[in-house]
Design an enzyme around this catalytic site. Structure first.
Site, short mmCIF file in Angstrom:
data_model
loop_
_atom_site.label_atom_id
_atom_site.label_comp_id
_atom_site.label_asym_id
_atom_site.label_seq_id
_atom_site.Cartn_x
_atom_site.Cartn_y
_atom_site.Cartn_z
N HIS A 152 12.97 -1.82 -9.53
CA HIS A 152 13.24 -3.21 -9.16
C HIS A 152 14.63 -3.62 -9.68
O HIS A 152 15.41 -4.25 -8.98
CB HIS A 152 12.17 -4.15 -9.74
CG HIS A 152 10.95 -4.22 -8.87
ND1 HIS A 152 9.94 -3.30 -8.92
CD2 HIS A 152 10.59 -5.10 -7.91
CE1 HIS A 152 9.01 -3.61 -8.03
NE2 HIS A 152 9.37 -4.70 -7.42
N ILE A 155 0.81 -1.22 0.00
CA ILE A 155 0.00 0.00 0.00
C ILE A 155 0.85 1.28 0.00
O ILE A 155 0.53 2.22 -0.74
CB ILE A 155 -1.02 -0.01 1.17
CG1 ILE A 155 -2.04 -1.14 0.96
CG2 ILE A 155 -1.73 1.32 1.34
CD1 ILE A 155 -2.94 -0.98 -0.24
C1 LIG Z 1 -0.75 1.76 -11.90
C2 LIG Z 1 -1.61 1.81 -10.65
C3 LIG Z 1 -1.25 3.04 -9.83
C4 LIG Z 1 -3.05 1.85 -11.10
O1 LIG Z 1 -3.88 1.85 -9.98
P1 LIG Z 1 -5.47 1.61 -10.14
O2 LIG Z 1 -6.05 1.66 -8.78
O3 LIG Z 1 -5.67 0.38 -10.95
O4 LIG Z 1 -5.92 2.85 -11.00
P2 LIG Z 1 -7.38 3.30 -11.45
O5 LIG Z 1 -7.35 3.56 -12.90
O6 LIG Z 1 -8.38 2.32 -10.93
O7 LIG Z 1 -7.60 4.71 -10.73
C5 LIG Z 1 -7.23 4.92 -9.42
C6 LIG Z 1 -7.60 6.32 -8.97
O8 LIG Z 1 -7.43 7.28 -10.01
C7 LIG Z 1 -8.62 8.04 -10.13
N1 LIG Z 1 -8.80 8.47 -11.53
C8 LIG Z 1 -9.18 7.70 -12.56
N2 LIG Z 1 -9.21 8.45 -13.68
C9 LIG Z 1 -8.87 9.70 -13.33
C10 LIG Z 1 -8.72 10.93 -14.04
N3 LIG Z 1 -8.93 11.01 -15.35
N4 LIG Z 1 -8.32 12.02 -13.36
C11 LIG Z 1 -8.08 11.95 -12.03
N5 LIG Z 1 -8.19 10.82 -11.30
C12 LIG Z 1 -8.58 9.71 -11.94
C13 LIG Z 1 -9.71 7.12 -9.68
O9 LIG Z 1 -10.86 7.85 -9.26
C14 LIG Z 1 -9.06 6.42 -8.53
O10 LIG Z 1 -9.08 7.29 -7.39
P3 LIG Z 1 -9.21 6.71 -5.88
O11 LIG Z 1 -8.01 5.83 -5.67
O12 LIG Z 1 -9.18 7.94 -5.05
O13 LIG Z 1 -10.51 5.97 -5.86
C15 LIG Z 1 -1.42 0.52 -9.78
O14 LIG Z 1 -1.66 -0.62 -10.54
C16 LIG Z 1 -0.04 0.43 -9.18
O15 LIG Z 1 0.19 0.97 -8.10
N6 LIG Z 1 0.89 -0.28 -9.87
C17 LIG Z 1 2.28 -0.37 -9.51
C18 LIG Z 1 2.48 -0.97 -8.18
C19 LIG Z 1 3.91 -1.31 -7.96
O16 LIG Z 1 4.76 -1.22 -8.77
N7 LIG Z 1 4.19 -1.74 -6.76
C20 LIG Z 1 5.50 -2.12 -6.42
C21 LIG Z 1 5.43 -2.91 -5.22
S1 LIG Z 1 6.95 -3.67 -4.86
#
Ligand SMILES: CC(C)(COP(=O)(O)OP(=O)(O)OC[C@H]1O[C@@H](n2cnc3c(N)ncnc32)[C@H](O)[C@@H]1OP(=O)(O)O)[C@@H](O)C(=O)NCCC(=O)NCCS
Length: 506
Positions: free
Chosen positions: A430, A394
């Site tokens: 990574h 998170i």
């Molecule tokens: C890429 C990533 C950020 C996408 O996250 P997601 O939750 O699937 O993204 P979504 O498209 O569903 O949108 C998420 C948010 O953006 C907002 N959003 C969507 N379109 C939007 C727009 N046009 N303008 C503004 N906000 C927008 C949504 O409302 C949502 O907001 P909320 O979280 O407050 O509800 C996620 O997959 C991620 O974190 N990936 C990498 C993780 C990583 O590398 N981790 C390493 C661990 S070792």
């Protein structure tokens, strides 16, 4: 309501109407609270009501026993428990069986391992992984030097808040500072021979976390300034925010307002807090619970020892025996070793997850009275790849959303391009955290992360529910040992080549 017993479709439909579900647990019926209605206007049946309903049901049952035809009948319309249409879902006993089987099969493996290799656990060897020479610890020095970058960010923000630096100049200083944070440890790890791979990885991890934190610090303070300017513009002849001094920035009820947050104490609190996203007023827990702190500390110590012991006793012998098939490119033996490595590797990863994301982060949070303890969500239930990445780490996910993904979307970038960019950046980090400490540039971690995009597409298109969940688990169980084997093989080959050329590592 009818008889109490296994929940059939018919009876479930009836019970939903009054908001109560009856379930068979260990042969006894239990009454579970459920919601009546939908959406926001949910009303919950209280436990007292539920008890009342259960007793009404048993009265009904007694009454029906007195009807002569019911006294003779012992059958009724019902599904077998294992039929999906029965609605039965209590598989707690099966889960326990899985755990018992897992323990038994691993006990056999453990014994086999002990008989074959003897005891390989050696705590002294672990110390050598971090330091080669106790009087020369470059990784520790690197971590201490990182304070300079924290202070540069702090000084820049202070100057920006009083208008001594223009926004453009501030951005330039921050950009240089952030770039140096990423490049400086690389130069040290690659140039100083006494940096061990583990020491280097820890130091680079600290610098990466610092990079993400200071990026967030810069962004949030900029957003505060923008809000202050907007407020000042909208209020004619009002006191604009930048004119508030740092000491005056404490608002109502100890809530900090900009620029009152620009103190060294506030920044260092953020640097040590278990989050990557800066905030002026973090939620705080009311007090430090000593027993909670002690439990987390004991877990950290125990699981760290377990991680080290399992690596030495279980992982290392398998990796060593995998080198020959890898060198000979013997495919069937390579797959056999990959599968052998998958189990200990996965177990270690799970222990690492619990130790880091639960024990260590909660320990630090409790110590700092940091209130937001959502460090992970239920990633183990992931039925899609994006769900896994949204829920397993998170702090990183929150940072990606707040400082990278959403700003991109706001600039008009499409969702797909935004997600690809996030995964590209994540793949870079990574690789950065693996290739630099090992002092060899290989693409395995990068490719592993980038492979998440086609995998996500495949799972979303072809697999649903439990199949999707199984696909996510398989990708974790098989994908990681594959990358581990590739790195270890390449590292081994490199060392071997250097040794035979007479340049052995000192
Ligand atoms: C890429 C990533 C950020 C996408 O996250 P997601 O939750 O699937 O993204 P979504 O498209 O569903 O949108 C998420 C948010 O953006 C907002 N959003 C969507 N379109 C939007 C727009 N046009 N303008 C503004 N906000 C927008 C949504 O409302 C949502 O907001 P909320 O979280 O407050 O509800 C996620 O997959 C991620 O974190 N990936 C990498 C993780 C990583 O590398 N981790 C390493 C661990 S070792």
């Amino acid at each position: 309501m009818e008889e109490i017993g296994p929940v059939t479709r018919k009876r479930r439909a009836t019970s939903h109407e009054i908001g109560v579900t009856l379930k068979l647990v260990n042969g006894r019926s239990t009454v579970v609270e459920s919601a009546i209605g939908h959406g926001d206007s949910r009303t919950f049946v209280t436990k007292q009501n539920v008890t009342g309903l259960a007793s009404t049901a048993s009265k009904e049952k007694k009454k029906r026993r007195n009807v002569p035809s019911d006294q003779l009948s012992c059958h009724r319309l019902q599904e077998s428990l294992l039929s999906s249409s029965s609605g039965y879902s209590n598989y707690r006993g099966v889960l326990n069986w899985c755990v018992v089987m897992l323990v038994l099969s691993n006990a056999r493996l453990f014994l086999e391992n002990l008989l074959k290799y003897g005891i390989l656990v050696d705590p002294i060897q672990v110390v050598a992984l971090f330091v080669k020479d106790p009087y020369n610890m470059p990784a520790v020095c690197l971590v201490i030097v990182s304070n300079v970058f924290v202070l540069v960010a702090f000084y820049t923000e202070r100057r920006l808040s009083v208008g001594c630096f223009s926004e453009h100049f501030g951005l330039l200083v921050h950009s240089i500072n952030l770039s140096v944070i990423l490049c400086f440890p690389v130069a040290v790890v690659l140039m100083v021979k006494s940096v061990t791979p583990v020491g280097g990885a820890v130091a680079l991890g600290v610098y990466t976390i610092l990079f993400l934190k200071l990026y967030s610090y810069k962004d949030v303070n900029k957003w505060c300034r923008e809000m202050c300017y907007a407020k000042a513009r909208s209020l004619s002849r009002s006191i604009s925010c930048p004119s508030v001094s740092w000491s005056e920035g404490r608002g109502v009820g100890s809530q900090v307002t900009y620029p009152g947050n620009l103190t060294c104490r506030d920044l260092y609190y953020f640097v040590f807090a278990p989050t990557l996203c800066y905030e002026l007023n973090f939620p705080r827990s009311p007090k430090i619970r000593k027993s909670f702190l002690l439990r987390r500390l004991c877990e950290m110590l125990f699981f760290t020892q377990l991680l080290v012991g399992l690596t030495q006793q279980w992982m290392v012998p398998i990796i060593q025996s995998s080198m020959k098939p890898l060198e000979d490119m013997d495919l069937s033996r390579m797959v056999e070793h990959l599968l052998r490595l998958a189990v200990p590797n996965h177990l270690l990863w799970l222990i690492f997850f619990y130790t880091f994301f639960h024990s260590a982060m909660n320990f630090v949070a409790e110590l700092l009275q940091f209130g937001d303890r959502e460090f992970y969500r239920d990633w183990w239930n992931s039925e899609t790849v994006p769900y896994f990445w949204q829920n397993w780490n998170i702090p990183v996910h929150k940072w990606c959303l707040r400082h990278f993904y959403k700003p991109m979307l706001k600039r008009g970038v499409s969702k797909w391009a935004g997600q690809s960019a996030v995964f590209l950046a994540s793949a870079f980090f990574h690789e950065y955290l693996v290739s630099v400490p090992l002092k060899m540039l290989r693409p395995w971690a990068f490719l592993g992360m980038m492979a998440q995009l086609p995998l996500a597409w495949f799972v979303a298109c072809f697999l649903r529910g439990n199949y999707g969940n199984a696909a996510v688990w398989i990708s974790l169980i098989i994908g990681q040992p594959f990358a581990v084997l590739m790195y270890v093989h390449d590292y081994y080959v490199l060392q071997h080549r250097e040794e035979s050329a007479g340049v052995g590592p000192d």
